[in-house]
Motif scaffolding. Structure first.
Motif, PDB file in Angstrom:
ATOM      1  N   ILE A 102      65.847   8.314  38.983  1.00  0.00           N
ATOM      2  CA  ILE A 102      65.269   7.765  37.755  1.00  0.00           C
ATOM      3  C   ILE A 102      66.248   7.873  36.594  1.00  0.00           C
ATOM      4  O   ILE A 102      66.903   8.892  36.400  1.00  0.00           O
ATOM      5  N   LYS A 103      66.341   6.776  35.830  1.00  0.00           N
ATOM      6  CA  LYS A 103      67.101   6.782  34.590  1.00  0.00           C
ATOM      7  C   LYS A 103      66.151   7.015  33.422  1.00  0.00           C
ATOM      8  O   LYS A 103      65.028   6.517  33.422  1.00  0.00           O
ATOM      9  N   GLU A 104      66.602   7.769  32.432  1.00  0.00           N
ATOM     10  CA  GLU A 104      65.795   8.089  31.258  1.00  0.00           C
ATOM     11  C   GLU A 104      66.485   7.562  30.006  1.00  0.00           C
ATOM     12  O   GLU A 104      67.645   7.857  29.762  1.00  0.00           O
ATOM     13  N   ARG A 105      65.763   6.780  29.218  1.00  0.00           N
ATOM     14  CA  ARG A 105      66.282   6.240  27.964  1.00  0.00           C
ATOM     15  C   ARG A 105      65.363   6.696  26.830  1.00  0.00           C
ATOM     16  O   ARG A 105      64.261   6.146  26.656  1.00  0.00           O
ATOM     17  N   PRO A 106      65.758   7.714  26.063  1.00  0.00           N
ATOM     18  CA  PRO A 106      64.900   8.216  24.986  1.00  0.00           C
ATOM     19  C   PRO A 106      64.501   7.123  23.992  1.00  0.00           C
ATOM     20  O   PRO A 106      65.330   6.319  23.563  1.00  0.00           O
ATOM     21  N   LEU A 107      63.213   7.109  23.656  1.00  0.00           N
ATOM     22  CA  LEU A 107      62.670   6.167  22.678  1.00  0.00           C
ATOM     23  C   LEU A 107      62.511   6.828  21.311  1.00  0.00           C
ATOM     24  O   LEU A 107      62.827   6.247  20.283  1.00  0.00           O
ATOM     25  N   TYR A 108      61.982   8.063  21.318  1.00  0.00           N
ATOM     26  CA  TYR A 108      61.777   8.795  20.071  1.00  0.00           C
ATOM     27  C   TYR A 108      61.509  10.259  20.370  1.00  0.00           C
ATOM     28  O   TYR A 108      61.271  10.647  21.513  1.00  0.00           O
ATOM     29  N   TYR A 109      61.590  11.059  19.319  1.00  0.00           N
ATOM     30  CA  TYR A 109      61.319  12.492  19.423  1.00  0.00           C
ATOM     31  C   TYR A 109      60.123  12.803  18.534  1.00  0.00           C
ATOM     32  O   TYR A 109      60.179  12.597  17.317  1.00  0.00           O
ATOM     33  N   GLU A 110      59.057  13.283  19.162  1.00  0.00           N
ATOM     34  CA  GLU A 110      57.780  13.445  18.463  1.00  0.00           C
ATOM     35  C   GLU A 110      57.482  14.923  18.223  1.00  0.00           C
ATOM     36  O   GLU A 110      57.238  15.681  19.159  1.00  0.00           O
ATOM     37  N   PRO A 111      57.502  15.354  16.953  1.00  0.00           N
ATOM     38  CA  PRO A 111      57.248  16.762  16.642  1.00  0.00           C
ATOM     39  C   PRO A 111      55.826  17.192  16.981  1.00  0.00           C
ATOM     40  O   PRO A 111      54.897  16.386  16.997  1.00  0.00           O
ATOM     41  N   PHE A 112      55.654  18.476  17.242  1.00  0.00           N
ATOM     42  CA  PHE A 112      54.336  19.086  17.419  1.00  0.00           C
ATOM     43  C   PHE A 112      53.800  19.461  16.042  1.00  0.00           C
ATOM     44  O   PHE A 112      54.550  19.885  15.161  1.00  0.00           O
ATOM     45  N   MET A 113      52.494  19.325  15.874  1.00  0.00           N
ATOM     46  CA  MET A 113      51.820  19.771  14.656  1.00  0.00           C
ATOM     47  C   MET A 113      50.704  20.723  15.042  1.00  0.00           C
ATOM     48  O   MET A 113      49.988  20.506  16.023  1.00  0.00           O
ATOM     49  N   GLY A 114      50.560  21.790  14.248  1.00  0.00           N
ATOM     50  CA  GLY A 114      49.457  22.704  14.487  1.00  0.00           C
ATOM     51  C   GLY A 114      48.198  22.212  13.798  1.00  0.00           C
ATOM     52  O   GLY A 114      48.260  21.681  12.686  1.00  0.00           O
ATOM     53  N   TYR A 115      47.063  22.363  14.471  1.00  0.00           N
ATOM     54  CA  TYR A 115      45.764  22.083  13.853  1.00  0.00           C
ATOM     55  C   TYR A 115      45.035  23.412  13.777  1.00  0.00           C
ATOM     56  O   TYR A 115      44.567  23.947  14.788  1.00  0.00           O
ATOM     57  N   VAL A 116      44.961  23.966  12.553  1.00  0.00           N
ATOM     58  CA  VAL A 116      44.496  25.342  12.362  1.00  0.00           C
ATOM     59  C   VAL A 116      43.264  25.352  11.462  1.00  0.00           C
ATOM     60  O   VAL A 116      43.365  25.153  10.249  1.00  0.00           O
ATOM     61  N   PRO A 117      42.073  25.560  12.022  1.00  0.00           N
ATOM     62  CA  PRO A 117      40.846  25.572  11.210  1.00  0.00           C
ATOM     63  C   PRO A 117      40.778  26.816  10.324  1.00  0.00           C
ATOM     64  O   PRO A 117      41.531  27.779  10.503  1.00  0.00           O
ATOM     65  N   ASN A 118      39.847  26.788   9.367  1.00  0.00           N
ATOM     66  CA  ASN A 118      39.734  27.885   8.399  1.00  0.00           C
ATOM     67  C   ASN A 118      39.501  29.241   9.040  1.00  0.00           C
ATOM     68  O   ASN A 118      39.925  30.273   8.522  1.00  0.00           O
ATOM     69  N   SER A 119      38.803  29.261  10.162  1.00  0.00           N
ATOM     70  CA  SER A 119      38.444  30.537  10.784  1.00  0.00           C
ATOM     71  C   SER A 119      39.582  31.172  11.580  1.00  0.00           C
ATOM     72  O   SER A 119      39.457  32.301  12.050  1.00  0.00           O
ATOM     73  N   HIS A 120      40.688  30.490  11.730  1.00  0.00           N
ATOM     74  CA  HIS A 120      41.764  30.983  12.597  1.00  0.00           C
ATOM     75  C   HIS A 120      42.670  31.966  11.867  1.00  0.00           C
ATOM     76  O   HIS A 120      42.833  31.898  10.645  1.00  0.00           O
ATOM     77  N   ARG A 121      43.289  32.867  12.617  1.00  0.00           N
ATOM     78  CA  ARG A 121      44.144  33.910  12.042  1.00  0.00           C
ATOM     79  C   ARG A 121      45.369  33.334  11.311  1.00  0.00           C
ATOM     80  O   ARG A 121      45.957  34.004  10.450  1.00  0.00           O
ATOM     81  N   LEU A 122      45.779  32.086  11.620  1.00  0.00           N
ATOM     82  CA  LEU A 122      46.966  31.498  11.006  1.00  0.00           C
ATOM     83  C   LEU A 122      46.635  30.552   9.860  1.00  0.00           C
ATOM     84  O   LEU A 122      47.521  29.864   9.354  1.00  0.00           O
ATOM     85  N   THR A 123      45.368  30.544   9.426  1.00  0.00           N
ATOM     86  CA  THR A 123      44.952  29.545   8.443  1.00  0.00           C
ATOM     87  C   THR A 123      45.698  29.665   7.121  1.00  0.00           C
ATOM     88  O   THR A 123      45.882  28.687   6.410  1.00  0.00           O
ATOM     89  N   GLY A 124      46.178  30.857   6.771  1.00  0.00           N
ATOM     90  CA  GLY A 124      46.861  31.056   5.493  1.00  0.00           C
ATOM     91  C   GLY A 124      48.313  30.633   5.492  1.00  0.00           C
ATOM     92  O   GLY A 124      48.944  30.579   4.430  1.00  0.00           O
ATOM     93  N   GLN A 125      48.873  30.320   6.636  1.00  0.00           N
ATOM     94  CA  GLN A 125      50.283  29.944   6.724  1.00  0.00           C
ATOM     95  C   GLN A 125      50.461  28.443   6.517  1.00  0.00           C
ATOM     96  O   GLN A 125      49.780  27.633   7.134  1.00  0.00           O
ATOM     97  N   GLN A 126      51.382  28.111   5.632  1.00  0.00           N
ATOM     98  CA  GLN A 126      51.644  26.698   5.353  1.00  0.00           C
ATOM     99  C   GLN A 126      52.570  26.067   6.388  1.00  0.00           C
ATOM    100  O   GLN A 126      52.568  24.859   6.594  1.00  0.00           O
TER     101      GLN A 126
END
Length: 313
Positions: free
Chosen positions: A155-179
């Motif tokens: 198989i040949k691979e031709r990159p199209l794009y690089y898609e960053p991960f995003m966190g989805y952190v609700p208010n009740s989670h331990r990481l909610t205060g981190q920007q």
């Protein structure tokens, strides 16, 4: 011996049934059976053992089937050469897309592509990565769109794009205060995951520093959709990670729970993958150009770190 006879042999080898093979080949069953029998008579061997249900391939038949795949592919290449020489971009083209990419990417490029290349009959199939690889090898797909690197020889691979991960952190989670999030903040035990079989799930697990045995938790929730994971996070069941393009349609209430990662942001590489034989390469190149140009405007991130979809163990 004819190319048509070899195509019929490949159809029977795939479906293990003469009637189904005939249906898929758009001929009558007697016609297909007669042509396969004619080839066997010419070669003075049996390709198929018809005494078993389903039909099996003889040992010499397996070698013939393997060679038939090469011959049929090379015959199709001749038409490709002619099409490329004439600058023709058209005909049937079957594209597989993994489930975590299809809902966001397909609406972005499909309309533009079919308007720009109206002579291409684009056939889209949603399939997991394992099925894409198998179907590209078997010739049932002309190309696929998947998370890479896959590191597969044919198989040949031709990159199209690089898609960053995003966190989805609700208010009740331990990481909610981190920007902003760091990979060191992640604990796989409180991240809601896609179910087994999704390469994005494997990428998330690989992102965590020391993945735990997920079977040791008091409960385990896995889903096949990002929408469900977001809803579960809203109910206080944990946080989740989303590909960037999946965050664009979130409403304002949900967007406030999004957290980017510190640079370099973890990201997945999304590539156009196809067989090294490069059949229909003129359509493949056209597809790559359209998708790359469109997505470039939607994803502006530059400093990213690619997280492999390949499992660590």
């Amino acid at each position: 011996m004819t190319i048509t006879q070899l195509q019929y042999v490949l159809a029977v080898a795939e479906h293990k049934n003469f009637t189904l093979a005939a249906e898929k080949s758009f001929v009558t069953q007697p016609t297909l059976s007669m042509q396969v029998q004619k080839l066997e008579d010419e070669l003075d061997i049996l390709i198929f053992d018809r005494g078993k249900k389903p039909i099996t391939i003889t040992e010499v038949g397996k070698k013939i089937v393997a060679q038939a795949k090469n011959i049929v592919a090379e015959a199709e290449r001749i038409k490709d050469i002619v099409d490329q020489d004439k600058g023709f971009i058209g005909g049937d083209y079957t594209l597989g897309i993994i489930p975590t990419v299809m809902p966001t990417l397909l609406p972005m490029f499909l309309n533009t592509f079919i308007k720009k290349y109206p002579k291409v009959n684009l056939i889209i199939k949603e399939q997991p990565t394992e099925a894409l690889i198998r179907n590209i090898l078997d010739g049932h797909l002309d190309a696929g769109i998947a998370a890479t690197p896959l590191e597969i020889e044919f198989i040949k691979e031709r990159p199209l794009y690089y898609e960053p991960f995003m966190g989805y952190v609700p208010n009740s989670h331990r990481l909610t205060g981190q920007q902003q999030l760091g990979t060191e903040d992640l604990d796989v035990s409180d991240i809601l995951l896609l179910q087994d079989g999704h390469c994005f799930r494997d990428g998330v697990i690989n992102l965590c520093k020391s993945p735990k045995n997920l079977q040791d938790e008091h409960f385990k929730i896995e889903s096949g959709s990002f929408e469900t994971l977001v809803s579960l996070a809203d109910e206080g069941m944990g946080m989740t990670l989303l590909p960037y393009l999946n965050t664009l349609d979130l409403d304002d209430r949900k967007r406030k729970f999004l957290r980017p990662f510190k640079n370099p942001s973890p990201a997945r590489e999304i590539s156009l993958i196809y067989h090294k034989s490069e059949l229909k390469i003129q359509i493949t190149e056209a597809l790559k150009d359209v998708i790359s140009s469109i997505v470039k405007g939607a994803i502006a991130f530059q400093d990213v770190k690619i997280i492999s979809p390949l499992a660590k163990n």
